[in-house]
Structures are given as structure tokens and as C-alpha cells.
Scaffold this motif. Sequence first.
Motif, PDB file in Angstrom:
ATOM      1  N   VAL A 180       0.470  -0.816   0.075  1.00 58.94           N
ATOM      2  CA  VAL A 180       0.026   0.111  -0.027  1.00 58.94           C
ATOM      3  C   VAL A 180       1.061   1.390   0.049  1.00 58.94           C
ATOM      4  N   GLN A 183      -3.612   6.080   1.162  1.00 57.72           N
ATOM      5  CA  GLN A 183      -5.007   6.260   1.316  1.00 57.72           C
ATOM      6  C   GLN A 183      -6.059   7.041   1.570  1.00 57.72           C
ATOM      7  N   LEU A 188      -7.533   2.161  -1.139  1.00 56.44           N
ATOM      8  CA  LEU A 188      -6.430   2.031  -1.162  1.00 56.44           C
ATOM      9  C   LEU A 188      -5.604   2.178  -2.654  1.00 56.44           C
ATOM     10  N   VAL A 190      -2.600   1.141  -4.524  1.00 55.18           N
ATOM     11  CA  VAL A 190      -0.931  -0.915  -4.189  1.00 55.18           C
ATOM     12  C   VAL A 190      -0.746  -1.159  -4.929  1.00 55.18           C
ATOM     13  N   ARG A 248     -10.973  -0.340   0.156  1.00 54.20           N
ATOM     14  CA  ARG A 248     -10.229  -1.188   1.310  1.00 54.20           C
ATOM     15  C   ARG A 248     -12.130  -1.594   1.923  1.00 54.20           C
TER      16      ARG A 248
END
Length: 266
Positions: A180, A183, A188, A190, A248
Motif C-alpha cells: 500500500v 490511502q 487503497l 497498491v 478498502r
Amino acid sequence: MARSMPHDISDAILSHISNFAVGLVIRELGKGSRVLGSGVLVSIEGRSGILTCGHVAEAYEHLPEVGLIRFVVGGQQRRVLKLADTQTIIVQSSETFSEGKEVLALAFTSLSADVASSLEAQGVFLNIEKNRARMEAMAPAEGKHVDAMLGLIAEVSETPFIEGREFISPMRGVLHTRHVCAQEKGLLTVKAMPYNLHELPESFGGMSGGGRWRVYFVEDDKESRIVATVLCGIASWQIDDTNIACQRWDRIDQALVPAVHSNIRI
């Protein structure tokens, strides 16, 4: 099955999370099958079904059927799911990341008891309530963790061909590690690990709806074993060549679960 992960622990991770993963394909008359997306087998308040992202479910919800691909070793890995026996709840849908970070791009397709039972013969439905408890608990004291994603990738799947009187559509799933890097508002970002970059496809089309897992494990000279596994999110959109946007866990827990509770009949 392609894997992009260091050390032998990748085999243990693949063996474990493939129990919950499915690929979704559309069969096209005279052309074989094409990759649509991915999903996770889950149980929400006693309702067994497929957790995926909104635009994937939107693409199949009005079709008569969708193909399911399992990532298990051996046995029958493909089946046709008749959608007349299902019920799909789409929280929100968006096909592109640029349309808005606040889109709750989640969906759940509830399966009949008979279909769920047959899938359990070679798979496992992740209990969302137990997953919530693991999310809220302290991280295991021993070992380390890695974030992994598993799903279909259209780019690395092969072109359908005819064998006898049947179309054969070779499909490939990819297991790879990510971390990650951002946020924001339940979304999220990634990013692929550096050692994965040379193995990544240009497009992750087909990964949408696949689970983003946090896997805690112990690995030394004597053993490689998984300590705990938690579903932390669902892949939604590719941002660029190395980054994927994921819904998320709190979006699943606070938006999807209540929608299923209110709208899915048992």
C-alpha cells in the motif's frame, strides 16, 4: 498459474488463497470465452456468494450465465453459473479510476444453496464476520507479512482455439505481491514490489474484483507456514502500469454488508 513472489512461501500462499478465489468469464457464441473479471467466495450473514467489484457484476448481472474459473490444482476448474438462480446487489459502479475515488465499486452475487454446496467441494467461502474479527485483532506476534493479489489476467490468457467440436479458451491467473502506497477515503493504492516489475503485464484487465490479501507467515530453514490470512480489500481499477486502486475493507464492511443484509433474501 503465474507467480511473482520470492521464496517457497509463494506456494503456500497460492494454495491457501486460491481456495477463495474465482475468475469470471463470458462465453461468446462461436468465439470461445473471454476474461471478464475476478471475485472472492464469501459468506455474509449466512448468504454464500461472490464478492466482486461493481463494473464486473454490472457486465454479467443481466446475462443468462457466466463462467467460473477456479484456481485450484487438479480436478474440474471450470463451471457455468446459471444467473437465474442468483441475486446480485451492486453498491456502485465505475469502469475507470478517473471517474471518482469516492465510488463504492462493490457488488455481491448471492448463490443458491445447491450451487454454494457444489463450490464448497473444491473451495471455501470466507466468513465476512470472522474476517472482520481478524481485521480488528492485533497482528500476529510471530513472523512477517506480505500483501498479495490473485485474479485472472486477460493479457496473459491465450487465444481460444477449436479442438474437435469444442472451443478451448486457456485462462491464466496471476498471484503477485504489492504494498500500500496511499490511502484516501476508503480507497487503497497498491503498488507492485520492485522485484515484480519485469514480470508484470502491461494491462491488469481481468484482475478487477480479485481479493487483496494480507498474509502473515513464518519462514525459516525448517518450515514455511501461514499464521493468518485477512481479506483487506477488492481490486477495482488499474491506475497505471504499476498501481492498482482497491476498495478498502471498511467500504466492504460499512457499505456492502448492510446492502446485502437489506436486499438479499435467504
